[in-house]
Enzyme design. Structure first.
Site, PDB file in Angstrom:
ATOM      1  N   HIS A  15      -2.346 -10.278  -2.332  1.00  0.00           N
ATOM      2  CA  HIS A  15      -1.529  -9.180  -2.081  1.00  0.00           C
ATOM      3  C   HIS A  15      -2.039  -8.225  -3.260  1.00  0.00           C
ATOM      4  O   HIS A  15      -1.862  -8.681  -4.212  1.00  0.00           O
ATOM      5  CB  HIS A  15       0.280  -9.527  -1.996  1.00  0.00           C
ATOM      6  CG  HIS A  15       0.804  -8.294  -2.536  1.00  0.00           C
ATOM      7  ND1 HIS A  15       1.433  -8.073  -3.557  1.00  0.00           N
ATOM      8  CD2 HIS A  15       1.182  -7.173  -1.839  1.00  0.00           C
ATOM      9  CE1 HIS A  15       2.164  -6.885  -4.068  1.00  0.00           C
ATOM     10  NE2 HIS A  15       1.974  -6.316  -2.626  1.00  0.00           N
TER      11      HIS A  15
ATOM     12  N   GLY B  20       8.818   5.191   7.019  1.00  0.00           N
ATOM     13  CA  GLY B  20       7.264   4.821   6.962  1.00  0.00           C
ATOM     14  C   GLY B  20       6.946   4.179   8.640  1.00  0.00           C
ATOM     15  O   GLY B  20       7.742   3.994   9.328  1.00  0.00           O
ATOM     16  N   ASN B  21       5.889   4.083   8.515  1.00  0.00           N
ATOM     17  CA  ASN B  21       5.213   3.717   9.635  1.00  0.00           C
ATOM     18  C   ASN B  21       5.472   2.216   9.877  1.00  0.00           C
ATOM     19  O   ASN B  21       5.013   1.422   9.015  1.00  0.00           O
ATOM     20  CB  ASN B  21       3.510   3.975   9.641  1.00  0.00           C
ATOM     21  CG  ASN B  21       2.917   3.457  10.937  1.00  0.00           C
ATOM     22  OD1 ASN B  21       2.464   2.211  11.112  1.00  0.00           O
ATOM     23  ND2 ASN B  21       2.600   4.329  11.801  1.00  0.00           N
TER      24      ASN B  21
END
Length: 280
Positions: free
Chosen positions: A118, A264-265
């Protein structure tokens, strides 16, 4: 969303350029493995709760021979935090208007010996301005050499700016990437920092160096392990470990919460989840 000022535009440009180079590097690894996999890019627009345009971003996803699923997202959004959420954000308690731009990456690998990873760096503006982010390694099957090389690279990026950065940010990552209900860490750590606002130019330079460090070390680790043989037991271990990763990201991850709370998406926010996982 209001027009970007010079600092905001510079940060957005950097995050987008880093995305391009990371994606090119990952696609290059797929070519080395005999795969023609590439990133599929999906743009998205955000509408602020006020009804005004709120920016947007691009979701990039690749599913290949080496990278079972990797997402590299960039976004630049702005508007107004809703309700009580504003009080939880640095500098937004008295004025809920905000701007945020950044890059977020999670890679889940086909070979259990290749560490998942990440990486995220971001620039936020409320009544205050700051950088945050970091990178952490998440191997289902840890190797001491991989862990050491990852940390040495992150430490070098930190030491070039402030010798106090690495011990502080390493501890921050250890504390943050922890699953309390399992009493285990999500991976083998890395660095994590937030609210870095001492000097904009210096903080931006440090954030860029974190991105460059990631681009140097992670492809090298992938190449080291991607041809290593594995068996069904290794795969089972990987899938069970991925369940722990999903638990952290759905229950504790602040980035997930921020994305959901700011409209957000959804696909981009949840791209961090693995393509397959098990709970035994």
């Amino acid at each position: 969303m209001k027009p970007l000022d010079e600092q905001q535009a510079a940060a957005r440009s950097w995050f987008e350029s880093l995305r391009d180079r990371i994606c090119a590097a990952f696609e290059g690894i797929e070519r080395e493995a005999g795969s023609d996999a590439g990133f599929a890019y999906t743009p998205w627009d955000r509408v602020d709760p006020s009804g005004e345009p709120g920016g947007g971003g691009v979701r990039g996803v690749m599913k290949g021979k080496v990278f079972e699923k990797v997402g590299v997202n960039v976004s630049t959004v702005g508007g107004t935090f809703e309700g009580e959420f504003a009080k939880s954000i640095h500098g937004a308690g008295d004025d809920p208007r905000f701007f945020a731009t950044g890059i977020s990456l999670v890679a889940h690998m086909a070979n259990p010996h290749v560490p998942a990873v990440h990486m995220n760096t971001r620039f936020l503006c409320t009544t205050k301005r700051w950088f945050g982010g970091g990178a952490d390694l998440n191997p289902p099957i840890p190797y001491d050499t991989d862990t050491a090389d990852f940390h040495v690279t992150m430490q070098a990026a930190c030491d070039a700016h402030d010798p106090a950065h690495y011990p502080r940010f390493k501890q921050w990552a250890d504390d943050y990437f922890y699953i309390p209900h399992r009493q285990v860490h999500r991976g083998v750590g890395g660095i994590f920092y937030d609210h870095l606002s001492d000097d904009w130019a210096r903080d931006f330079a440090f954030t860029r160096d974190v991105g460059e460090a990631f681009l140097r070390i992670y492809p090298a680790l992938v190449r080291r392990r991607m041809g290593q043989a594995f068996d069904d037991a290794d795969r089972a271990r990987q899938l069970e470990w991925r369940g722990r990763y999903a638990e952290f990201n759905l229950v504790y991850d602040r980035g997930t919460l921020f994305g959901l709370k700011t409209g957000g998406n959804i696909d981009a926010i949840l791209m961090s989840l693995p393509p397959l996982a098990t709970w035994s």
